[in-house]
Enzyme design. Structure first.
Site, PDB file in Angstrom:
ATOM      1  N   GLU A  17     -28.704  53.044  11.686  1.00 56.37           N
ATOM      2  CA  GLU A  17     -30.105  53.792  11.528  1.00 56.37           C
ATOM      3  C   GLU A  17     -30.136  55.236  10.646  1.00 56.37           C
ATOM      4  O   GLU A  17     -30.845  55.218  10.074  1.00 56.37           O
ATOM      5  CB  GLU A  17     -30.615  53.985  12.860  1.00 56.37           C
ATOM      6  N   LYS A  19     -27.890  56.328   8.669  1.00 58.57           N
ATOM      7  CA  LYS A  19     -27.774  56.238   7.234  1.00 58.57           C
ATOM      8  C   LYS A  19     -28.961  55.706   6.509  1.00 58.57           C
ATOM      9  O   LYS A  19     -29.314  56.560   5.691  1.00 58.57           O
ATOM     10  CB  LYS A  19     -26.589  55.199   7.161  1.00 58.57           C
ATOM     11  N   ARG A 519     -22.003  57.659   4.957  1.00 57.88           N
ATOM     12  CA  ARG A 519     -21.204  56.524   4.520  1.00 57.88           C
ATOM     13  C   ARG A 519     -20.266  55.952   5.681  1.00 57.88           C
ATOM     14  O   ARG A 519     -19.889  56.648   6.244  1.00 57.88           O
ATOM     15  CB  ARG A 519     -20.280  56.805   3.266  1.00 57.88           C
ATOM     16  N   CYS A 520     -20.054  54.347   5.705  1.00 57.72           N
ATOM     17  CA  CYS A 520     -19.363  53.908   6.720  1.00 57.72           C
ATOM     18  C   CYS A 520     -18.480  52.797   6.119  1.00 57.72           C
ATOM     19  O   CYS A 520     -18.592  52.259   5.125  1.00 57.72           O
ATOM     20  CB  CYS A 520     -20.182  53.328   7.722  1.00 57.72           C
ATOM     21  N   ASP A 603      -1.711  49.394  -5.723  1.00 61.07           N
ATOM     22  CA  ASP A 603      -2.384  50.380  -5.198  1.00 61.07           C
ATOM     23  C   ASP A 603      -1.968  50.977  -4.021  1.00 61.07           C
ATOM     24  O   ASP A 603      -2.025  50.328  -2.892  1.00 61.07           O
ATOM     25  CB  ASP A 603      -3.760  50.287  -5.265  1.00 61.07           C
ATOM     26  N   GLU A 669      -4.409  60.907  -9.978  1.00 64.46           N
ATOM     27  CA  GLU A 669      -5.805  61.867 -10.338  1.00 64.46           C
ATOM     28  C   GLU A 669      -4.905  63.221 -10.832  1.00 64.46           C
ATOM     29  O   GLU A 669      -4.484  63.844 -10.064  1.00 64.46           O
ATOM     30  CB  GLU A 669      -6.528  61.970  -9.112  1.00 64.46           C
ATOM     31  N   HIS A 698     -15.254  60.470 -10.760  1.00 69.48           N
ATOM     32  CA  HIS A 698     -16.214  60.848  -9.619  1.00 69.48           C
ATOM     33  C   HIS A 698     -17.415  61.481 -10.164  1.00 69.48           C
ATOM     34  O   HIS A 698     -18.282  61.751  -9.783  1.00 69.48           O
ATOM     35  CB  HIS A 698     -15.365  61.906  -8.694  1.00 69.48           C
ATOM     36  N   CYS A 730      -9.113  57.103 -11.633  1.00 77.55           N
ATOM     37  CA  CYS A 730      -9.358  56.209 -10.479  1.00 77.55           C
ATOM     38  C   CYS A 730     -10.160  55.021 -11.190  1.00 77.55           C
ATOM     39  O   CYS A 730     -10.320  54.825 -12.050  1.00 77.55           O
ATOM     40  CB  CYS A 730     -10.027  56.672  -9.302  1.00 77.55           C
TER      41      CYS A 730
END
Ligand code: GLN
Ligand code: ZN
Length: 762
Positions: A17, A19, A519-520, A603, A669, A698, A730
């Site tokens: 909720e 988020k 974020r999850c 990776d 990176e 990014h 990336c």
């Protein structure tokens, strides 16, 4: 009475909720009252959950609209100058701009840096200290939440990041400068604590997880100084440590002039008795006795065996808690209706863990007989897990036992392989490639949703994905890239995609764990021996290769990342699980090779994150991590080129282990750090090929040819050009196509210029 308490709960909400409310506010789609109402409602629900589980205090301060480290920075008035904060109370949009660079009001500015919280996958916002930094109490959120909890009839225990941990994690010119700020910082902490005391708060939990790290002596001394200052605040302080043992900080921690100490007895069970020995006779010891970072049910008998003698010694001075904040596990198992019932019976999420604590406390108080049926059920579930065929697969075990040392080594050394690969792949100097994913468009995501919901069939889904691959291949050919990728359109997530195809992995429907901000992630659960029933990526890669004469790079997720970004088993060492995953990947790699794929990337973005916090444990980790990577990759012929990819920029302390992986090519990176990290590779004389990222994926900005050429020239001053690749930092899945194409066109132009075949017009 044995008090139970909680170090923190997941705050995002069972249905995320928070988020949805935050993101809607950030988009400008609702007023700020909406997320604030949702937040208040979540706090009330979470306090009620703790109270009904029997917690004697509810935890206030674990809730955050973005991040508790950022909350602390805002309370202390530590707002970098670029946010134009005039002083006074830090308003919510300034707070959000520090977190995200932008908010519905105010001028955008560079967001604060975000980094991983210890060895977890949670990211906090790094405090930035200016020289001559001043501190002033600048946010009242904590005091307001205390009133909220009191109004609901709860007894609050307030939690916040402790001064030493906050300072340690902050960014300043140098560490010495940081510690010099402690004296200026402590009065504001003192002010906060005194105000809480005035509100009737009796306990404050100050989180000091840096006590499980290797601390320089001056920081250890600073602990004593700081808590001597804070002890007069008028309430009881509990210093909370977690994520490891105290080791050489144990005596410091035990003797701090505070009322309580919390220790993580799940990650350091052997230290518990010694901690009790050192504990002054007045102090409370909160024992973290259920695992706050993993989803397995506690072994109640085992926990009681350890706790009973301590209870006998400490009596009411023993408190029980999860090992760390429950932020790192999902909120409630009962909402999981799709999980296999056997597996579900072995699990406990945050809410269930609070119940486990209540059970343990009751057993200590009233004896095990008082909870005999609960213990019986717990024993039965644990026994069923141990005996389950879902857990142990004899074929996997036999195969692992039969692994020979040579299975972990390529047939020839890199120098020989490189010649063979050059003859096969015929790549130019400064070959160009990308890291794997291309934009995951709304269209791709909608197609996947339709497929999962049964609105389209498998054939239609696969045709759509093949069309995406055709598009990605056509774009790359047209751009003139040298080693192509298929674009990963068919993958939702780099761990979930493989986990779903491997035996031993289970998936939740709502097991969300916060990664940062709103974020999850939904980490899979590794519950049993891992095996690969069938090829996972071969059809996609072979299809992609059939569309081009250029080499097509196969794309897999490595054993450490497959382990670290999941909930790992607690019934065998990580190494054993990593090696099982490695064998499954080995089969996939050999199948790819047999299907004509000559370049295969494995990776390992979690390679560094999985490293132990203590230096004395790192050597062992790096050895088995490299062993697992090589077991996965070393089965191929010399002519097959193995790539690996790690998306971060700190290699100084692991460079030898990176070389030990013996990948033919590593992509990393570097765009943002201006190639500085290549010093680690140059200083070590890294023997194989490197692709230092020249395009910061990014950012939506399209990098200029000139800038990328300059970065590569810097790289070529450190690494011989024959061993350099040109690639982004990336994968590109979060980007849109137009900027991706423009950036890659520039990247190819930069490579041509470096080869001396490009246009000389700058
Ligand atoms: N191959 C993955 C991609 O390109 C790598 C992602 C990562 O490093 N996190 O998306
Ligand atoms: Zn990456």
């Amino acid at each position: 009475m044995t008090i139970i308490h909680n170090l923190g709960l997941p705050r995002i909400g069972a249905r995320r909720e928070l988020k949805w409310a935050l993101e809607s506010y950030w988009r400008g789609a609702c007023a700020v009252t909406e997320p604030l109402t949702v937040a208040r409602d979540l706090r009330a629900r979470h306090w009620a959950m703790q109270a009904s589980a029997g917690c004697h205090y509810v935890t206030v301060g674990d809730f955050s609209l973005y991040d508790p480290m950022l909350d602390m920075s805002a309370r202390l008035g530590v707002v970098p100058a670029r946010f134009g904060w005039p002083g006074g109370p830090v308003d919510l949009d300034t707070y959000f701009r520090m977190a995200r660079g932008r908010a519905p009001t105010g001028q955008p500015a560079f967001a604060c840096e975000m980094t991983k919280w210890f060895d977890t996958n949670y990211h906090y916002l790094v405090p930035e200290l200016a020289s001559g930094q001043v501190f002033a109490l600048s946010r009242d959120d904590l005091f307001e939440q205390v009133e909220e909890a009191k109004a609901l009839g709860h007894a609050p225990k307030v939690v916040m990041v402790g001064p030493l941990t906050w300072l340690w994690l902050a960014k300043a010119q140098d560490d010495f400068a940081k510690l010099e700020l402690l004296d200026a910082l402590l009065p504001v902490y003192g002010q906060i604590l005194a105000r809480l005391a005035g509100q009737g708060v009796t306990w404050a939990q100050l989180d000091e997880p840096i006590l499980v790290l290797d601390l320089p002596p001056e920081w250890r001394t600073a602990f004593e100084r700081a808590y001597h200052v804070l002890q007069s605040a008028g309430l009881k302080i509990m210093v909370a440590t977690y994520f490891g043992g105290l080791e050489d900080n144990l005596i410091t921690a035990a003797r701090l002039p505070v009322a309580g100490l919390h220790v993580d007895a799940v990650s350091a069970p052997d230290e518990l008795v010694q901690t009790v020995d050192w504990l002054p006779a007045t102090k409370v010891l909160s024992v973290g006795c259920v695992d706050g970072r993993n989803v397995w049910r506690a072994d109640l008998d085992g926990a009681l065996d350890r706790l009973a003698p301590i209870h006998a010694r400490l009596g009411d001075r023993l408190w029980l808690a999860p090992s760390c904040s429950l932020l790192h596990v999902p909120l409630d198992l009962t909402v999981e209706t799709g999980l296999d019932p056997d597996i579900k019976s072995w699990l406990a999420f945050a809410r269930q863990k609070l119940d486990e604590l209540a059970t343990l406390a009751r057993a200590l108080e009233q004896g095990r007989e008082a909870i005999a049926p609960v213990l019986e059920e717990n024993r039965a579930a644990l026994a069923a897990r141990r005996a389950s065929s879902r857990v142990r697969d004899p074929a996997v075990r036999a195969r692992l036992a039969a692994v020979k040392p040579e299975d972990g080594h390529r047939a020839s050394p890199y120098a020989e392989r490189a010649m063979i690969q050059r003859a096969r792949l015929k790549l130019p100097l400064y070959p160009t490639t990308t890291i794997g994913s291309f934009p995951q468009t709304a269209d791709i995501r909608a197609t996947r949703r339709d497929y999962k919901a049964g609105r389209i069939g498998q054939a239609a889904y696969e045709e759509k994905m093949r069309a995406e691959i055709r598009h990605a291949v056509a774009v790359q050919e047209q751009l003139g890239l040298d080693v192509l990728v298929h674009g990963e359109a068919e993958r939702n997530d780099m761990v979930e995609y493989f986990g779903e195809q491997l035996a031993g992995y289970a998936f939740t429907s709502d097991g969300w764990v916060q990664s940062y901000g709103s974020r999850c992630v939904k980490p899979p659960i590794i519950h049993g021996d891992v095996a690969r029933p069938a090829a996972m990526t071969v059809a996609w890669s072979a299809h992609a290769q059939s569309l081009t004469h250029k080499p097509m790079k196969g794309m897999l997720t490595g054993p450490i990342t497959m382990l670290k970004w999941a909930f790992a088993r607690d019934d065998q060492p990580w190494r054993d699980t990593a090696l099982q995953i490695a064998l499954a990947l080995r089969d996939e790699i050999l199948d790819l090779e047999a299907a004509g794929i000559g370049v295969i990337q494995v990776d390992e973005p979690a390679f560094r994150e999985a490293m132990p916090l203590r230096a004395n444990q790192r050597k062992a980790y790096l050895a088995w991590a490299a062993e697992a990577f090589r077991l996965a990759t070393a089965g191929v012929a010399d002519a097959t080129q193995i790539h690996t990819h790690m998306c971060y920029s700190e290699f100084n302390d692991i460079i030898a282990a990176i070389a030990d992986l013996d990948a033919d090519v590593i992509t990393i990176e570097t765009a943002r750090s201006n190639m500085e990290l290549l010093d680690a590779f140059a200083g070590f004389n890294y023997p194989n090929e490197i692709g230092p990222g020249v395009y910061d994926i990014h950012s939506p900005n399209v990098p200029e040819v000139e800038a990328m050429t300059r970065l590569m020239r810097k790289a070529a001053a450190r690494i011989p050009p024959e061993r350099l690749w040109v690639n982004p930092d990336c994968g590109l899945k979060t980007r849109a196509w137009p900027e991706t194409e423009a950036a890659l066109a520039n990247m190819v132009a930069a490579a041509k210029r470096l080869r001396g075949t490009g246009s000389v017009v700058a």
